[in-house]
Design an enzyme around this catalytic site. Sequence first.
Site, PDB file in Angstrom:
ATOM      1  N   SER A 332      40.208 -17.785 -12.648  1.00  0.00           N
ATOM      2  CA  SER A 332      40.204 -17.027 -13.900  1.00  0.00           C
ATOM      3  C   SER A 332      38.922 -16.213 -14.011  1.00  0.00           C
ATOM      4  O   SER A 332      37.920 -16.484 -13.351  1.00  0.00           O
ATOM      5  CB  SER A 332      40.327 -17.970 -15.094  1.00  0.00           C
ATOM      6  N   HIS A 333      38.956 -15.203 -14.871  1.00  0.00           N
ATOM      7  CA  HIS A 333      37.769 -14.376 -15.068  1.00  0.00           C
ATOM      8  C   HIS A 333      36.576 -15.205 -15.540  1.00  0.00           C
ATOM      9  O   HIS A 333      35.438 -14.981 -15.111  1.00  0.00           O
ATOM     10  CB  HIS A 333      38.068 -13.274 -16.078  1.00  0.00           C
ATOM     11  N   ALA A 334      36.826 -16.172 -16.435  1.00  0.00           N
ATOM     12  CA  ALA A 334      35.725 -16.994 -16.932  1.00  0.00           C
ATOM     13  C   ALA A 334      35.075 -17.774 -15.797  1.00  0.00           C
ATOM     14  O   ALA A 334      33.842 -17.894 -15.734  1.00  0.00           O
ATOM     15  CB  ALA A 334      36.232 -17.954 -18.005  1.00  0.00           C
TER      16      ALA A 334
END
Length: 378
Positions: A332-334
């Site tokens: 994920s981007h996070a």
Amino acid sequence: MDAVVSLDGATAGHGAKAAGLGELRRAGLPVPDGFVVPASLDQVDLRAAVDGALDALGPHAPVAVRSSATDEDVPGASAAGQYETVLGVAGAQDVVAAVLACRASAAGPRVTAYRAATSGARAAEVAVIVQRLVPARAAGVLFTGDGRTVVEASWGLGESVVQGAVDPDRWTVADSRVVERTTGSKRTRVDRSPGGTTTRDVPAAARDRPCLDDQTVLRLAALGARVADLRGGPQDVEWAVDDAGTIWLLQARPVTAALPDTPAERCERGVLRGTGASGGRASGPARVVRGPGDFGAVRPGDVLVCRETDPAWTPLFGVVAAVVTETGGLLSHAAIVARELRLPAVLGVAGATDTLRGSVTVDGDAGTVRRHPRDPTP
């Protein structure tokens, strides 16, 4: 005026994201057709240029509109999820509005905070990619490198995976075979709807069913290897599979920080387990954040505890000591941004927002969150 260019003709002057997609298309890899709006194209001339380019794609075909900034998708700084992306728009008026939104995001708070925490560079120029939107049956991200390929996927468009809104299915491929698989709980999906996208519930029977078979996963891994060979190093690749089973490559950028190793399972009292998404250990007060209204309560050294992180939450990553989420995966981007910032992160910790209070220790290598005993009352 500076005209739009076909994606096939994109170069480094149009940003690394557009240049990478152009390279893949010229090599014959399956990348959706599209065009690039140069950063230098004047807003006065934008509508006419977009009108003409959309005619070639199909004037009413839904498209994906993504930034391709000069400081994005570069070695050491992906800017994953920081610039604006607009999916599912159709028609020149809405596409122009999406292009302007992508450009404007370069001066937004999340990009500014990310830039300060990484390169420290000044504002970037932003070219914009406009591509046919793939009507995805399933989509996600794959990482190559370290002798393995890791694939994460969910139903519908890839936003569910990159935004960390679901616990995705995950496969690890090595030596041309699947060596590990984990089926996530995919409760929601994002699909195209009139004027954009819609998030809806996944039927109960499909939530815990793998969204890909092993054959498709191996095809994805083989494509990932081709991309890595072409581009000269490990790659972070976003992809989608349509209803016909065709795989489409939507983005490829250098892997900016290696994935953590998966530790052996263990169970200890007072310890919650999730996915170790970014290595390192940190301790601090658990700060439950349920939305932007809680941002003001976050203090330096807190451990951010939330259901999922939106890119708008990036400024908090420069303040907190660690991150814990209830949903989300390694790709994920996070997770990507946390690894770039060397911020310990454990994702997919069930019940974190309800159970974590007081002081905690986050171990991003082990994928655990340890609750400290409360201090005795004097």
